[in-house]
Design an enzyme around this catalytic site. Sequence first.
Site, PDB file in Angstrom:
ATOM      1  N   LYS A  84       7.739  -1.327  -2.535  1.00  0.00           N
ATOM      2  CA  LYS A  84       7.615  -0.081  -3.289  1.00  0.00           C
ATOM      3  C   LYS A  84       8.570   0.975  -2.752  1.00  0.00           C
ATOM      4  O   LYS A  84       8.688   1.153  -1.538  1.00  0.00           O
ATOM      5  CB  LYS A  84       6.166   0.407  -3.222  1.00  0.00           C
ATOM      6  CG  LYS A  84       5.852   1.630  -4.062  1.00  0.00           C
ATOM      7  CD  LYS A  84       4.367   1.949  -4.004  1.00  0.00           C
ATOM      8  CE  LYS A  84       3.995   3.159  -4.829  1.00  0.00           C
ATOM      9  NZ  LYS A  84       2.530   3.411  -4.833  1.00  0.00           N
ATOM     10  N   SER A 153       0.357   3.859  -9.081  1.00  0.00           N
ATOM     11  CA  SER A 153       1.773   4.171  -9.032  1.00  0.00           C
ATOM     12  C   SER A 153       2.624   2.983  -8.572  1.00  0.00           C
ATOM     13  O   SER A 153       3.855   3.037  -8.638  1.00  0.00           O
ATOM     14  CB  SER A 153       1.983   5.343  -8.050  1.00  0.00           C
ATOM     15  OG  SER A 153       1.519   4.987  -6.738  1.00  0.00           O
ATOM     16  N   SER A 177      -3.915   2.874  -6.848  1.00  0.00           N
ATOM     17  CA  SER A 177      -2.556   2.458  -7.198  1.00  0.00           C
ATOM     18  C   SER A 177      -2.188   1.037  -6.819  1.00  0.00           C
ATOM     19  O   SER A 177      -1.050   0.618  -7.041  1.00  0.00           O
ATOM     20  CB  SER A 177      -1.549   3.427  -6.582  1.00  0.00           C
ATOM     21  OG  SER A 177      -1.719   4.718  -7.116  1.00  0.00           O
TER      22      SER A 177
END
Length: 444
Positions: A84, A153, A177
């Site tokens: 990420k 996210s 998330s």
Amino acid sequence: MEEFLVRPRSLTREAAALRAGVPALAIHVDRLCARIDRVDPLIHAFVPEPGRTDRLHAEARALTARHPDPAQAPPLYGVAVGVKDIVHVDGLPTHAGSALPPGVLGGPQAAVVDRLRAAGALVAGKTVTAEFAGGAPGPTRNPHHPGHTPGGSSSGSAAAVAAGLVPLAIGTQTVGSVVRPAAYCGVVGFRPTHGRIPMAGVIPNAPSLDTLGLFTADLAGVALAAPLLCDDWDDRGDRGGRGGVGDDDVPVLGVPVGPYLERARPEAVRAFRRQLELLSTRGLMVRQLDLLPDFAELERQLQTINRFEMAASHAEWFDRFGGLYRPETVAGIRHGRGVQPAVYRAALDFRADFRARLFEQRRRAGVDLLLAPSATGPAPLGLDGTGSAVMSLPWSCAGLPALSLPAGVTERGLPLGLQVIGEAGADERLLARAAVLERVLDTA
């Protein structure tokens, strides 16, 4: 379902094959990059990277030089991992889904990436994140239905695993998330106990909530990766549930009914009830618990903590580059700046009381695992939002480890997930006992 886009790969099988030398790393890198080049323009899971293939070939040659005999190599030898884009990786810029200059956001490589590389993994690239792991979505699409959100996210990480671009990806969860995008994309998402994977080298959102997690195609992949990434992993902690459903130590399951469960949409509740009935018919005990009668207040207090800490995390950057932030992030930071320190401290006290109360209620009820829908429903249509994180909110607030297991699909072919929540610090036991559930769940 877009059959071409949904091809998750088994981490355990791929790791075993690479350590057997099949294929050679050079061929493996060529295949990896070819699929990314072919599929990612359709789902946008990865941050674009010029020269990805050359970089990965160079890293593969260095890895081969360090480990000439793949059979003696570390457990993730050659495995491609998505990371990420709020997690620092040496050699790759950090954008955090934002328009801020990458040099401003740079920093030393994250501890979790150190551990991945020590285990032999290759970083396939940075995966797309909502801006600063908040609520302003990135361009990623859901591989099952590209018109639907993949969640957030950690959108790119979940989509990359679902599309078979990588068998392992790293995400973060502040509220929902990891669990939510895993459910939306039909893969397994694991959020460990808060702090179990060091957060050093990760851009913070709300530090007292932020937790590194991971995505794989199945629970066996989590069981391979988690001991390599989590602090002080104890394989002896897998007692209870590794065997079949007929074993003596089958987990007792608790369902938190009341205002919390009422936040799920009817489609999710019906699917959740079907899974509970299936588990019951296979001999698992399911107990209904009134754990969250003050759920609305818990939600309010958690938002206070989240926004206050978010504003503090961005204090310097926002003062310098506030005009580059997206409106959703600006609203959260301005909210946080309006929270008085005394109100924040009161919210922390509320959370501490909630954690203690939840622990005691579970102990008295004799419950090993809590079950809930992973999300309020399937992935919503549209890419202008990432869906609601509310089904993860209590467990993230308490810092508990949680899994999302694939648990069926809707008539439209959108995945659903079952959330399995363990006890703080007992991540090993959660994975072992969840394996019982994974064998029983109806994933069709």
